[in-house]
Scaffold this active site. Structure first.
Site, mmCIF file in Angstrom:
data_model
loop_
_atom_site.group_PDB
_atom_site.id
_atom_site.type_symbol
_atom_site.label_atom_id
_atom_site.label_comp_id
_atom_site.label_asym_id
_atom_site.label_seq_id
_atom_site.Cartn_x
_atom_site.Cartn_y
_atom_site.Cartn_z
ATOM 1 N N HIS A 59 -0.740 -13.643 5.210
ATOM 2 C CA HIS A 59 -1.718 -12.565 5.059
ATOM 3 C C HIS A 59 -2.047 -11.906 6.396
ATOM 4 O O HIS A 59 -3.196 -11.786 6.782
ATOM 5 C CB HIS A 59 -2.997 -13.114 4.408
ATOM 6 C CG HIS A 59 -2.774 -13.717 3.064
ATOM 7 N ND1 HIS A 59 -3.605 -14.695 2.537
ATOM 8 C CD2 HIS A 59 -1.820 -13.488 2.128
ATOM 9 C CE1 HIS A 59 -3.156 -15.033 1.346
ATOM 10 N NE2 HIS A 59 -2.079 -14.325 1.072
ATOM 11 N N ALA A 117 0.817 -1.219 0.000
ATOM 12 C CA ALA A 117 0.000 0.000 0.000
ATOM 13 C C ALA A 117 0.846 1.262 0.000
ATOM 14 O O ALA A 117 0.492 2.257 -0.632
ATOM 15 C CB ALA A 117 -0.934 0.003 1.206
ATOM 16 N N GLU A 162 11.628 3.184 3.815
ATOM 17 C CA GLU A 162 11.533 1.734 3.739
ATOM 18 C C GLU A 162 12.654 1.099 4.553
ATOM 19 O O GLU A 162 13.834 1.453 4.385
ATOM 20 C CB GLU A 162 11.613 1.255 2.286
ATOM 21 C CG GLU A 162 11.807 -0.234 2.090
ATOM 22 C CD GLU A 162 10.771 -1.090 2.820
ATOM 23 O OE1 GLU A 162 11.167 -2.107 3.415
ATOM 24 O OE2 GLU A 162 9.576 -0.733 2.799
ATOM 25 N N ALA A 163 12.296 0.151 5.424
ATOM 26 C CA ALA A 163 13.288 -0.487 6.293
ATOM 27 C C ALA A 163 14.194 -1.435 5.533
ATOM 28 O O ALA A 163 15.313 -1.717 5.981
ATOM 29 C CB ALA A 163 12.593 -1.230 7.425
#
Length: 537
Positions: A462, A22, A42-43
């Site tokens: 998920h 997302a 972003e890691a």
């Protein structure tokens, strides 16, 4: 562009934490307005490696440096096991390491979201319009339900293994589940169907991720900065307004301001972590780690949901057949009980011998994927609920993830039914050409079958629902994705789902990203009754 920590500006209009399924959508859409400055953190690292690009080898990413390598806490319901919980730590997040099935979710999922939030923008009709905008669908045309020209290439696998085609006929004849050409058309408005799944794959087995579909085309924009290997520590505040983010890169700590909003898109495990480290969450949990409470939101980290996948019902091939495409070219949706309104089961073909860390050794499953195949029972409307908690106040302290798979007896009953159903299909006359000896589990009954289930059950990859939308005291965000009681802070990832969707979650997370971008750009007002002050606690 992707920049170094030294090039980060002091302030941006928007900061998006997490370049996952997302987050890439949100950042790319916001940056379409040249007047806005957007920072995306972003890691993990970049996604342009063969293991990500080639859809046929996606399983190599699991357990690699592109995976957070989370594990669930030991559970008596799984005989003390700690199943892995893969989650992407790379540009594109889960969409860069997942199994590539594109499943929109059932009509009832979204109509339920709309009811729980009081926001018709989450209804089935509304999200279908978003999906049509998202997709470049190359399968059978459907003017009402399918779109073309969108950023995400979605189609049917090229030349699937003959077994996948045979499974359509076998499932229809043995289980009475109708075979369809498009599992995202009317199939997701009824009681179930079987077929070749939609996949986010370009011709030549090239993966389509949120990074490739949204982020990469946006990197040339001067108003979008992306920093990789950036670990978010916490949010900054002025009173109850989120004003920015504290993060580190290679040990260097930075604080950056957001003049408009901060968006958490760190996923269903890391989003609640960041909230709690920032003083937003259950009072007792924060106090346990000496974190000063800023906003009491007891639902943060609660309501953990995941689809449960059983590894699995396995047969030897009569003739060896190497995997093709995404190695999962057949699936079906059905009900474990005729009284259910929505399908709750989703078994899937795995084009290898798929076993757990227990069952693989117990049944001496072959390592060569061409020698065997699996019909893996899956539960996509679980009743079991878990939670995520901290183990310390440091940003890199491990999480305690209580997945609680099979903790509800209804899930056990549904999956026992699914195992029997998969065995009936796999052992049917319709599959004699492909199914040689049954390798696992064989004709188990009663307590022995339940023991097999508890040794074989794990994640469908998920993880969702830990910062859910709603209007009650356990909800974390409203229908506009704004964190209750906080200004300038929204969440856009799978954690906001009130209940997990019926099917693989990549497509719904892309859709959540698109809706979040719309809301951010429009500055939409909250639906009546969703603000902190208006809710009945």
């Amino acid at each position: 562009m992707i920049i170094s920590a030294d090039a980060v500006a002091a302030s941006y209009d928007y900061i998006v934490c997490g370049a996952g399924t997302a987050g890439c959508v949100v950042a790319a859409r916001l940056s379409e307005d040249p007047a806005l400055r957007v920072l995306l953190l972003e890691a993990g690292g970049h996604e342009q490696v063969a293991e990500v690009r080639d859809a046929r080898v996606w399983m190599r990413n699991i357990g690699s440096e592109r995976d957070w390598q989370f594990r669930a806490q030991p559970s008596s319901a799984l005989n003390g096991r700690q199943p892995p919980l893969p989650m992407g730590r790379v540009l594109g997040g889960g969409s860069s390491i997942n199994g590539l099935i594109w499943a929109r979710g059932h009509k009832n999922d979204f109509d339920s979201w709309a009811e729980q939030t009081g926001d018709a923008g989450w209804s089935y009709d509304a999200v279908v319009a978003l999906y049509r905008r998202i997709e470049h669908w190359t399968g059978p045309a459907h003017p009402r339900l399918r779109g073309t020209g969108g950023p995400v290439h979605v189609g049917l696998p090229e030349d699937p293994v003959p077994l996948a085609v045979a499974l359509k006929a076998a499932t229809a004849s043995v289980a009475g589940v109708p075979a369809v050409d498009d599992l995202n058309a009317e199939a997701m408005e009824g009681s179930g169907a079987c077929g070749i799944p939609n996949v986010a794959v370009m011709p030549g087995a090239v993966r389509v991720s949120s990074a490739s579909a949204y982020l990469r085309p946006a990197l040339a924009r001067a108003n979008l900065d992306v920093v990789t290997d950036a670990l978010v520590h916490r949010l900054t505040f002025a009173g109850t307004r989120a004003t920015g983010v504290v993060f580190s890169v290679a040990g260097k700590r930075l604080t950056v301001a957001a003049s408009s909003e901060v968006v958490l898109s760190a996923g269903a495990l890391n989003t609640p972590r960041i909230l709690m480290l920032s003083g937003i969450g259950p009072q007792a949990e924060l106090a346990r780690h000496g974190i000063a409470q800023r906003i009491a939101l007891p639902g943060v980290g609660q309501n953990f949901q995941d689809h449960i996948l059983v590894a699995g019902c396995v047969w030897e091939y009569r003739r060896p057949e190497p995997p093709r495409n995404n190695s999962a070219e057949f699936t079906f949706f059905c009900r474990s009980d005729s009284g259910l309104e929505t399908p709750d089961l989703q078994p899937v073909l795995e084009e290898c011998a798929f076993g757990s860390e227990v069952t693989r050794g117990q049944y001496a499953l072959p390592d060569d994927p061409a020698r065997a195949w699996t019909l893996a029972p899956g539960l996509v409307r679980p009743h079991s609920r878990g939670h995520v908690s901290l183990t310390g106040s440091a940003p890199d302290a491990p999480l305690a993830i209580h997945a609680n798979f099979l903790s509800d007896d209804r899930d056990v009953r549904a999956l026992l039914h699914a195992v029997e159903l998969c065995r009936d299909i796999g052992n049917s006359q319709a599959l004699r050409e492909f199914a040689g000896r049954e390798l696992m589990p064989g004709p188990l009954k009663g307590a022995a079958l339940e023991q097999f289930l508890r040794n074989a059950a794990g994640t469908y990859f998920h993880q969702t629902c830990t910062a859910r939308m709603g209007r009650d005291e356990m909800s974390v965000v409203d229908g506009a994705l704004r964190v209750h009681g906080v200004q300038g802070l929204r969440i856009a990832d799978g954690s906001v789902m009130p209940s997990i969707t019926t099917g693989n979650t990549m497509a719904p997370c892309v859709m959540i990203g698109e809706r979040a971008a719309d809301l951010l750009r429009a500055g939409a007002a909250a639906p009546v009754g969703t603000t902190q002050e208006e809710r009945a606690w």
